[in-house]
Design a protein around this motif. Structure first.
Motif, PDB file in Angstrom:
ATOM      1  N   UNK A 292       0.934  -1.307   0.096  1.00 11.89           N
ATOM      2  CA  UNK A 292       0.012   0.046  -0.192  1.00 11.89           C
ATOM      3  C   UNK A 292       0.846   1.226  -0.072  1.00 11.89           C
ATOM      4  N   UNK A 293       0.980   1.912  -1.199  1.00 13.00           N
ATOM      5  CA  UNK A 293       1.803   3.096  -1.472  1.00 13.00           C
ATOM      6  C   UNK A 293       1.076   4.514  -0.991  1.00 13.00           C
ATOM      7  N   UNK A 294      -0.116   4.175  -0.287  1.00 16.05           N
ATOM      8  CA  UNK A 294      -1.032   5.397   0.199  1.00 16.05           C
ATOM      9  C   UNK A 294      -1.966   5.702  -0.729  1.00 16.05           C
ATOM     10  N   UNK A 295      -2.003   5.314  -1.891  1.00 20.59           N
ATOM     11  CA  UNK A 295      -2.998   5.324  -2.693  1.00 20.59           C
ATOM     12  C   UNK A 295      -3.640   4.148  -3.193  1.00 20.59           C
ATOM     13  N   UNK A 296      -3.004   3.048  -3.020  1.00 16.15           N
ATOM     14  CA  UNK A 296      -3.503   1.915  -3.547  1.00 16.15           C
ATOM     15  C   UNK A 296      -4.764   1.117  -3.039  1.00 16.15           C
ATOM     16  N   UNK A 297      -5.304   0.575  -3.483  1.00 17.45           N
ATOM     17  CA  UNK A 297      -6.705  -0.114  -3.101  1.00 17.45           C
ATOM     18  C   UNK A 297      -6.861  -1.417  -3.772  1.00 17.45           C
ATOM     19  N   UNK A 298      -7.505  -2.325  -3.117  1.00 17.83           N
ATOM     20  CA  UNK A 298      -7.746  -3.789  -3.522  1.00 17.83           C
ATOM     21  C   UNK A 298      -9.110  -4.277  -3.184  1.00 17.83           C
ATOM     22  N   UNK A 299      -9.585  -5.293  -3.693  1.00 20.75           N
ATOM     23  CA  UNK A 299     -10.730  -6.043  -3.260  1.00 20.75           C
ATOM     24  C   UNK A 299     -10.459  -7.453  -3.637  1.00 20.75           C
ATOM     25  N   UNK A 300     -10.645  -8.179  -2.268  1.00 24.71           N
ATOM     26  CA  UNK A 300     -10.478  -9.756  -2.106  1.00 24.71           C
ATOM     27  C   UNK A 300     -11.502 -10.447  -2.144  1.00 24.71           C
ATOM     28  N   UNK A 301     -11.477 -11.775  -2.761  1.00 27.07           N
ATOM     29  CA  UNK A 301     -12.373 -12.724  -2.578  1.00 27.07           C
ATOM     30  C   UNK A 301     -11.748 -13.789  -2.161  1.00 27.07           C
ATOM     31  N   UNK A 302     -11.909 -14.401  -0.972  1.00 25.24           N
ATOM     32  CA  UNK A 302     -11.490 -15.595  -0.214  1.00 25.24           C
ATOM     33  C   UNK A 302     -12.260 -16.939  -0.619  1.00 25.24           C
ATOM     34  N   UNK A 303     -11.601 -17.898  -1.355  1.00 26.73           N
ATOM     35  CA  UNK A 303     -12.295 -19.183  -1.699  1.00 26.73           C
ATOM     36  C   UNK A 303     -12.252 -20.166  -0.717  1.00 26.73           C
ATOM     37  N   UNK A 304     -13.187 -20.824  -0.700  1.00 23.99           N
ATOM     38  CA  UNK A 304     -13.496 -22.087   0.413  1.00 23.99           C
ATOM     39  C   UNK A 304     -11.940 -22.454   1.002  1.00 23.99           C
ATOM     40  N   UNK A 305     -11.594 -22.898   1.907  1.00 20.85           N
ATOM     41  CA  UNK A 305     -10.353 -23.500   2.476  1.00 20.85           C
ATOM     42  C   UNK A 305     -10.360 -25.022   2.046  1.00 20.85           C
ATOM     43  N   UNK A 306      -9.015 -25.188   1.934  1.00 16.22           N
ATOM     44  CA  UNK A 306      -8.554 -26.559   1.696  1.00 16.22           C
ATOM     45  C   UNK A 306      -7.656 -27.104   2.493  1.00 16.22           C
ATOM     46  N   UNK A 307      -7.661 -28.157   3.314  1.00 13.93           N
ATOM     47  CA  UNK A 307      -7.136 -28.746   4.226  1.00 13.93           C
ATOM     48  C   UNK A 307      -6.318 -30.068   3.723  1.00 13.93           C
ATOM     49  N   UNK A 308      -4.891 -30.007   3.625  1.00  9.41           N
ATOM     50  CA  UNK A 308      -4.306 -31.117   3.249  1.00  9.41           C
ATOM     51  C   UNK A 308      -4.037 -32.201   3.865  1.00  9.41           C
ATOM     52  N   UNK A 309      -5.195 -32.957   4.174  1.00  7.46           N
ATOM     53  CA  UNK A 309      -5.127 -34.236   4.955  1.00  7.46           C
ATOM     54  C   UNK A 309      -5.821 -35.335   4.520  1.00  7.46           C
ATOM     55  N   UNK A 310      -5.465 -35.479   3.117  1.00  6.51           N
ATOM     56  CA  UNK A 310      -5.831 -36.742   2.494  1.00  6.51           C
ATOM     57  C   UNK A 310      -5.021 -37.754   2.301  1.00  6.51           C
ATOM     58  N   UNK A 311      -5.474 -39.078   2.599  1.00  4.03           N
ATOM     59  CA  UNK A 311      -4.698 -40.149   2.596  1.00  4.03           C
ATOM     60  C   UNK A 311      -5.701 -41.360   1.769  1.00  4.03           C
ATOM     61  N   UNK A 312      -4.963 -42.107   0.701  1.00  5.45           N
ATOM     62  CA  UNK A 312      -5.753 -43.192   0.317  1.00  5.45           C
ATOM     63  C   UNK A 312      -4.549 -44.236  -0.403  1.00  5.45           C
ATOM     64  N   UNK A 313      -4.929 -45.397  -0.209  1.00  2.00           N
ATOM     65  CA  UNK A 313      -4.249 -46.618  -0.866  1.00  2.00           C
ATOM     66  C   UNK A 313      -4.840 -47.829  -0.998  1.00  2.00           C
ATOM     67  N   UNK A 314      -4.330 -48.585  -1.951  1.00  2.00           N
ATOM     68  CA  UNK A 314      -4.882 -49.686  -2.221  1.00  2.00           C
ATOM     69  C   UNK A 314      -3.875 -50.652  -2.730  1.00  2.00           C
ATOM     70  N   UNK A 315      -3.975 -52.090  -2.335  1.00  2.00           N
ATOM     71  CA  UNK A 315      -3.050 -53.140  -2.855  1.00  2.00           C
ATOM     72  C   UNK A 315      -3.966 -53.981  -3.947  1.00  2.00           C
ATOM     73  N   UNK A 316      -3.520 -53.731  -5.055  1.00  2.00           N
ATOM     74  CA  UNK A 316      -4.078 -54.329  -6.232  1.00  2.00           C
ATOM     75  C   UNK A 316      -3.925 -55.786  -6.552  1.00  2.00           C
ATOM     76  N   UNK A 317      -2.717 -56.082  -6.160  1.00  2.39           N
ATOM     77  CA  UNK A 317      -2.350 -57.673  -6.251  1.00  2.39           C
ATOM     78  C   UNK A 317      -1.196 -58.125  -5.128  1.00  2.39           C
TER      79      UNK A 317
END
Length: 846
Positions: free
Chosen positions: A661-686
């Motif tokens: 902010x240089x004294x004259x700057x302005x902005x408008x934000x939109x916060x998207x839905x949060x994402x938590x990195x807690x995914x865990x998946x696995x499989x034994x195929x054979x």
């Protein structure tokens, strides 16, 4: 006794159909009805005695051997326990062409020594025999099943055709008939001790008919229907009479050919001629329009008069019909293009008969004629189907082009379709007035907003009918807070981008680019965009020029959505949209990755150009910039952490750095839905056996790899580790598709051998751990996923001892019993045979 027997009539097909009347339930006790004027005994229980009396048939009534040649069959012996009852059923009776076709069966326990089987038809009204024929036996295994002890049951079927041209057609078609089945040892069948009398039959005496369809079109009356009556045998000439019920007199009669109607034959099989009861009519009235205002009626007549349809006849009157008196039309298309006014539509009216000149006339709001042009009608089958009762409906279409003048687009325009007998169209006419047309098409969109070299660049398209008289196009920025114009730019129009569908006057050339250099806007003010067509080259109307403005008040709405958050290849890729008219004030678009857990920004990237999102524009029509609100961004590989929550922030900023902010700057934000990195998946195929261990194939996708980069598969036998193997991951695009948000899911596959390390497998449980850890050796801080357990059963050794390796081969088998390749067992003295019996593992996810 009631026996259900299904009869099948085999007969020649006449006029495309064979007709049957099926009696599917044979009741020997209930159905045996003797002719009322003949002597006959009553049926007893389930059988019928045979002391009925018929007059002897003259030689002419015995079927000639040349027609039904019958050789004398050998008599069927009667066994001691034979059923001597008399059973039968008339399965079908139909009229096919000039033949009466009958079929049925008669199982008679007394027929064994009576080899001649005759079917006799008696006129119950007069008591006179009509015809008789000797018939050949027809196999009827169904009857044999029902009457196993009746001598001739298996060959008790019969079928026969009698010719109506024997001089007795009236009796056949109008009297009650008795059908008698007779077994006899007399070739002329004149002894009566083995008769079976079927229930009497009468052929249909009703008049049946229906008018299937009719229409007036192009001066023709076309109609189709059917009329079935047994009287048509004596009166074979078929006429359709057009009767004017309003005037009370006949207009015309037309002799018609019979048309095949198997559908009618199916329901009226006992009516003579039903199979050919159809008819079709096409009568040309020419210019005789008197029928148009009258109620008409069609009459179907069968007559013995071939020349005029009089004489002996029988009539069937169909329901009255009347031509559609409505005056119907529609204006399908009105467009301005290439200096032309293009019109198209249709006009269907019976009033067009005798008025062969068709005009389209243009009038202004005060009723002053602006022009007229003759048109030639074109085919409109759709209108013909919808309005079949209107004379010219199938040929009612029209289209025309008028040279465009200012008078045509200055105000409401009235369009009139006129049919007239006058070549100039000024007298004897029928008009249809369409609703007034206003040329106010106005189609527009803002497709992009960007800052280039310090200038605000706005792109879009604007097509309007007003452009015909007001060719100067301007884009204006107006400060609604300060109530003053901020800037205006004249924008030459260029070719409309492909895929944009427009219908206004200048639809082909409607694209614009407005460049506003050194523009200073106040982020606290509300602004509007004005798209203007002006007759004045200066654009502002101060010289008396007309103008047409479209105001796009910039919305205060701020909306967005995160469509995808992908880490499947280790790079963070996001897509979505952010619609906000603040973009016009703040055209620099940034996407920011923010760590909600650590409360700090991770990365920021400038979006070089928003993507088209017509779907967003449709649902957010009040936001001028919604058309170009989409984004796609690849942040690359970032230092993200498992278990942390992250937000994607979409920011429109007034300065190119976006964050400070240089004294004259302005902005408008939109916060998207949060994402938590807690995914865990696995499989034994054979699982398969391999030299020195067990081969394990599958995949492991987990966000824990962000902080724990070492992955292992660990084998457990009865809960104790027998071996482990480090994972070298391979590509799994199928897993990436299923779990695109999970870190490195697209590179999550493995195929490795877990060493058995001399483990002896007896009865117990085998399982595996999929582990990620911060320790290269596979220990340390770990996150584990456990497989299901697999039963291990001890068994007899069937393998081969190999002295060179001091080992005995054994087999690993899957749950379906299929044996897998041999692996060595180090402890040869124990000679154990191990067998793993899991359920077949195709995708065991946990």
């Amino acid at each position: 006794m009631k026996i259900k027997v299904k009869g099948i009539l085999t007969a020649a097909t006449v006029c495309g159909a064979v007709l049957m009347v099926n009696q599917l339930t044979a009741n020997a006790a209930d159905q045996q009805v003797a002719p009322v004027n003949l002597t006959a005994s009553a049926a007893v229980a389930s059988s019928q005695t045979s002391n009925q009396s018929l007059p002897a048939a003259p030689a002419s009534q015995v079927a000639p051997s040349t027609v039904n040649a019958v050789s004398q069959p050998a008599a069927t012996p009667i066994t001691a326990n034979s059923d001597t009852g008399n059973y039968g059923n008339l399965d079908g009776a139909a009229i096919v062409g000039n033949q009466v076709q009958l079929q049925g069966w008669n199982a008679n326990g007394q027929a064994g020594n009576r080899p001649y089987h005759t079917i006799i038809v008696v006129d119950r009204t007069t008591g006179r025999e009509l015809q008789r024929q000797t018939v050949q036996p027809v196999s009827r295994p169904d009857v044999q099943t029902a009457f196993r002890n009746v001598t001739n049951a298996v060959n008790s079927g019969w079928q026969v055709s009698f010719d109506l041209s024997d001089g007795n057609a009236d009796a056949w078609l109008s009297h009650s008939l008795a059908i008698v089945s007779r077994y006899s040892n007399d070739p002329t069948a004149n002894n009566t001790d083995a008769d079976y009398w079927y229930a009497p039959i009468t052929f249909d005496q009703q008049e049946n008919g229906y008018l299937d369809s009719w229409r007036f079109a192009s001066g023709h009356l076309t109609a189709s229907g059917w009329h079935a009556t047994s009287a048509s045998y004596r009166q074979p000439y078929h006429w359709i009479i057009i009767y004017d019920q309003t005037l009370g007199r006949e207009i015309k009669r037309v002799q018609v050919s019979d048309a095949v109607r198997p559908d009618i034959a199916k329901y009226y099989g006992r009516t003579y001629g039903a199979a050919k009861a159809g008819w079709n009519l096409d009568y040309d009235f020419g210019t005789d329009s008197r029928y148009l205002n009258d109620q008409l009626q069609l009459i179907s007549r069968y007559s013995d008069d071939q020349q005029g349809g009089e004489g002996h006849h029988i009539d069937y009157w169909y329901s009255p019909l009347k031509a559609d008196q409505a005056n119907r039309a529609n204006l399908d298309n009105v467009t301005i293009a290439g200096g032309k006014l293009n019109l198209a539509g249709w006009h269907a009216t019976d009033g067009s008969l005798g008025r062969e000149h068709h005009f389209i006339i243009l009038l202004d709001a005060q009723g002053h004629e602006l022009g007229r042009l003759p048109v030639k009608n074109i085919a409109r089958t759709d209108v013909g189907r919808a309005f079949a009762g209107i004379y010219n409906s199938a040929n009612s279409g029209w289209q025309v082009q008028f040279d465009l003048t200012s008078a045509l687009v200055e105000g409401p325009l009235r369009i009139v379709s006129r049919y007239s007998s006058d070549p100039a169209g000024n007298r004897d006419y029928v008009d249809y007035w369409f609703n007034p047309v206003n040329f106010n098409h106005n189609q527009y969109a803002i497709t992009s907003v960007a800052k280039q070299d310090g200038a605000l660049v706005i792109k879009g398209y604007h097509a309007a009918d007003a452009a015909y008289q007001q060719p100067n196009h301007y884009v204006i920025i107006y400060d609604l807070t300060a109530h003053q114009q901020v800037a205006s730019v004249k924008t030459p129009l260029t070719v409309t981008e492909p895929g944009v569908q427009l219908s206004a006057y200048n639809a082909a050339n409607a694209s614009f680019t407005a460049v506003f250099p050194q523009l200073s806007l106040n982020s606290g003010h509300q602004y509007a965009l004005v798209l203007r067509y002006s007759a004045n080259s200066q654009g502002n109307g101060d010289e008396g020029g007309r103008q047409n403005d479209t105001w796009l008040t910039l919305s205060s709405a701020n909306r967005g959505w995160l469509d995808s958050f992908q880490l499947s290849d280790g790079r963070l890729k996001v897509s979505g949209w952010h619609a906000s008219d603040f973009e016009l004030v703040a055209p620099y678009h940034f996407l920011i990755v923010y760590d909600n857990t650590a409360h700090q920004q991770v990365a920021a990237k400038l979006v070089t150009g928003n993507a088209a999102r017509p779907d967003v524009q449709r649902s957010n029509a009040g936001i001028a910039t919604a058309t170009a609100s989409g984004f796609n961004c690849d942040f690359g590989q970032l230092a993200l952490h498992a278990g942390h929550s992250y937000s994607i922030v979409s920011r429109y900023s007034t300065i190119s750095t976006g964050n400070g902010d240089n004294g004259s700057a302005s902005h408008q934000d939109y916060w998207m839905p949060a994402v938590t990195l807690d995914q865990a998946h696995a499989s034994i195929d054979g699982l398969t056996a391999a030299a020195g261990g067990i081969r394990v194939a599958g995949w492991l996708a987990t966000d824990q790899l962000l902080d724990k980069p070492f992955a292992y598969v660990i084998g457990l036998y009865n809960g104790k580790e027998f071996g482990r193997q480090k994972i070298s991951f391979n590509d799994r695009p199928d897993v990436a598709r299923a779990y695109s948000q999970t870190y490195q899911s697209g590179h999550s596959g493995f195929d490795l051998v877990v060493p058995t390390n001399n483990t002896v497998f007896k009865q117990g449980q085998l399982s595996f751990i999929m582990r990620v850890t911060d320790d290269p050796a596979g220990n340390g801080h770990a996150s584990d996923l456990n497989s299901q357990s697999y039963a291990v059963n001890a068994g007899e050794v069937t393998g081969v001892y190999k002295p060179t390796t001091n080992a005995v081969d054994f087999w690993l088998a899957r749950g379906n019993g299929a044996e897998l390749p041999a692996v060595p067992v180090p402890d040869c003295d124990r000679l154990e045979r191990a067998r793993i019996l899991p359920a077949a593992v195709e995708r065991n996810e946990f």
